[in-house]
Design a protein around this motif. Structure first.
Motif, PDB file in Angstrom:
ATOM      1  N   HIS A   9       0.834  -1.208   0.000  1.00 27.35           N
ATOM      2  CA  HIS A   9       0.000   0.000   0.000  1.00 27.35           C
ATOM      3  C   HIS A   9       0.871   1.262   0.000  1.00 27.35           C
ATOM      4  O   HIS A   9       1.963   1.248  -0.522  1.00 27.35           O
ATOM      5  N   GLY A  10       0.393   2.366   0.548  1.00 27.09           N
ATOM      6  CA  GLY A  10       1.155   3.616   0.581  1.00 27.09           C
ATOM      7  C   GLY A  10       0.454   4.745  -0.144  1.00 27.09           C
ATOM      8  O   GLY A  10      -0.374   4.528  -1.031  1.00 27.09           O
ATOM      9  N   GLY A  15      -4.249   1.015   2.780  1.00 24.28           N
ATOM     10  CA  GLY A  15      -4.452  -0.395   3.107  1.00 24.28           C
ATOM     11  C   GLY A  15      -5.472  -0.513   4.219  1.00 24.28           C
ATOM     12  O   GLY A  15      -6.366   0.319   4.364  1.00 24.28           O
ATOM     13  N   ALA A  16      -5.333  -1.543   5.032  1.00 25.65           N
ATOM     14  CA  ALA A  16      -6.241  -1.722   6.165  1.00 25.65           C
ATOM     15  C   ALA A  16      -6.043  -0.570   7.147  1.00 25.65           C
ATOM     16  O   ALA A  16      -4.917  -0.144   7.393  1.00 25.65           O
ATOM     17  N   LEU A  54      13.920  -1.870  -1.792  1.00 24.74           N
ATOM     18  CA  LEU A  54      12.549  -1.626  -1.342  1.00 24.74           C
ATOM     19  C   LEU A  54      11.754  -1.030  -2.500  1.00 24.74           C
ATOM     20  O   LEU A  54      12.266  -0.176  -3.218  1.00 24.74           O
ATOM     21  N   THR A  55      10.514  -1.470  -2.650  1.00 30.47           N
ATOM     22  CA  THR A  55       9.674  -0.901  -3.709  1.00 30.47           C
ATOM     23  C   THR A  55       9.311   0.548  -3.402  1.00 30.47           C
ATOM     24  O   THR A  55       9.091   1.338  -4.311  1.00 30.47           O
ATOM     25  N   ARG A  56       9.237   0.872  -2.114  1.00 27.69           N
ATOM     26  CA  ARG A  56       9.007   2.266  -1.713  1.00 27.69           C
ATOM     27  C   ARG A  56       9.709   2.504  -0.380  1.00 27.69           C
ATOM     28  O   ARG A  56       9.828   1.596   0.431  1.00 27.69           O
ATOM     29  N   THR A  61       2.187   6.631  -3.298  1.00 24.56           N
ATOM     30  CA  THR A  61       1.327   5.726  -4.038  1.00 24.56           C
ATOM     31  C   THR A  61       2.171   5.015  -5.088  1.00 24.56           C
ATOM     32  O   THR A  61       2.888   5.658  -5.841  1.00 24.56           O
ATOM     33  N   LEU A  62       2.088   3.703  -5.114  1.00 24.87           N
ATOM     34  CA  LEU A  62       2.859   2.915  -6.071  1.00 24.87           C
ATOM     35  C   LEU A  62       1.960   1.804  -6.608  1.00 24.87           C
ATOM     36  O   LEU A  62       1.583   0.903  -5.862  1.00 24.87           O
ATOM     37  N   PRO A  63       1.597   1.876  -7.886  1.00 23.83           N
ATOM     38  CA  PRO A  63       0.713   0.850  -8.455  1.00 23.83           C
ATOM     39  C   PRO A  63       1.330  -0.545  -8.366  1.00 23.83           C
ATOM     40  O   PRO A  63       2.558  -0.699  -8.364  1.00 23.83           O
ATOM     41  N   LEU A  64       0.488  -1.551  -8.319  1.00 27.26           N
ATOM     42  CA  LEU A  64       0.966  -2.926  -8.250  1.00 27.26           C
ATOM     43  C   LEU A  64       1.876  -3.258  -9.422  1.00 27.26           C
ATOM     44  O   LEU A  64       2.905  -3.932  -9.255  1.00 27.26           O
TER      45      LEU A  64
END
Length: 185
Positions: A9-10, A15-16, A54-56, A61-64
């Motif tokens: 998420h982010g 997310g939750a 790390l992806t972020r 916001t980072l799309p799948l």
């Protein structure tokens, strides 16, 4: 080995989320995206001499598709997506690790180590063919659900840096065991 950690998420996607509910004695506002990022930052140095991406590294916001593209462009050897669960039933609790195909053994090791170290309810290892990041990543990939933010008791634990540090250590131990089993240390 090259390991991509994906704090789920982010940004616009928290997310939750468990909101503050003073009527229930709750004063913690928890966002899955925040905990996932903290966990990834704690986990990164525990993966030793492996190259960790790390992806972020911020609340963005980072799309799948971008998460998967990063792992595939980096030619990652492993992909670990970090998440926290939610449910309408506030009594729901436990840890589960999800995989698509080649991530099964990694998922088994992570799940076993997390349950052992954290003493959480074992919700098991589950094959999921519908999760984008698992389905489209070219390397063994897992998605770890570390507990339920909607369970008040779990939420307190999950907001503890010491608990997240224990979780990071457990994941690192499992990843290192996986690498050792494959003979790639």
């Amino acid at each position: 080995m090259k390991i991509v950690l994906d704090p789920g998420h982010g940004g616009r996607d928290p997310g939750a989320v468990d909101g503050i509910d003073p009527a229930e004695g709750e004063y913690i506002h928890t966002r899955e995206a925040d905990l996932a990022l903290i966990l990834a930052i704690l986990l990164r140095p525990l993966l030793g001499s492996n190259e960790v991406v790390l992806t972020r590294e911020a609340d963005v916001t980072l799309p799948l598709a971008s998460r998967v593209a990063l792992a595939n462009q980096e030619q990652a050897d492993l992909f670990v997506s970090l998440h926290f669960n939610a449910a309408k039933n506030t009594a729901a609790r436990g840890i589960e690790t999800l995989y698509h195909t080649s991530g099964k053994r990694l998922a088994e090791l992570i799940q076993a180590q997390l349950v052992k170290e954290l003493g959480g309810v074992d919700r098991g290892v589950k094959r999921r063919t519908d999760l984008y990041v698992l389905k489209h990543t070219n390397c063994p990939a897992v998605l770890v659900e570390l507990g339920f933010l909607t369970n008040p008791e779990s939420e307190v634990k999950l907001n503890s840096v010491s608990y997240l540090t224990m979780a990071a250590r457990a994941i690192a131990q499992a990843v290192n065991l996986y690498i050792k089993e494959r003979g790639e240390d």
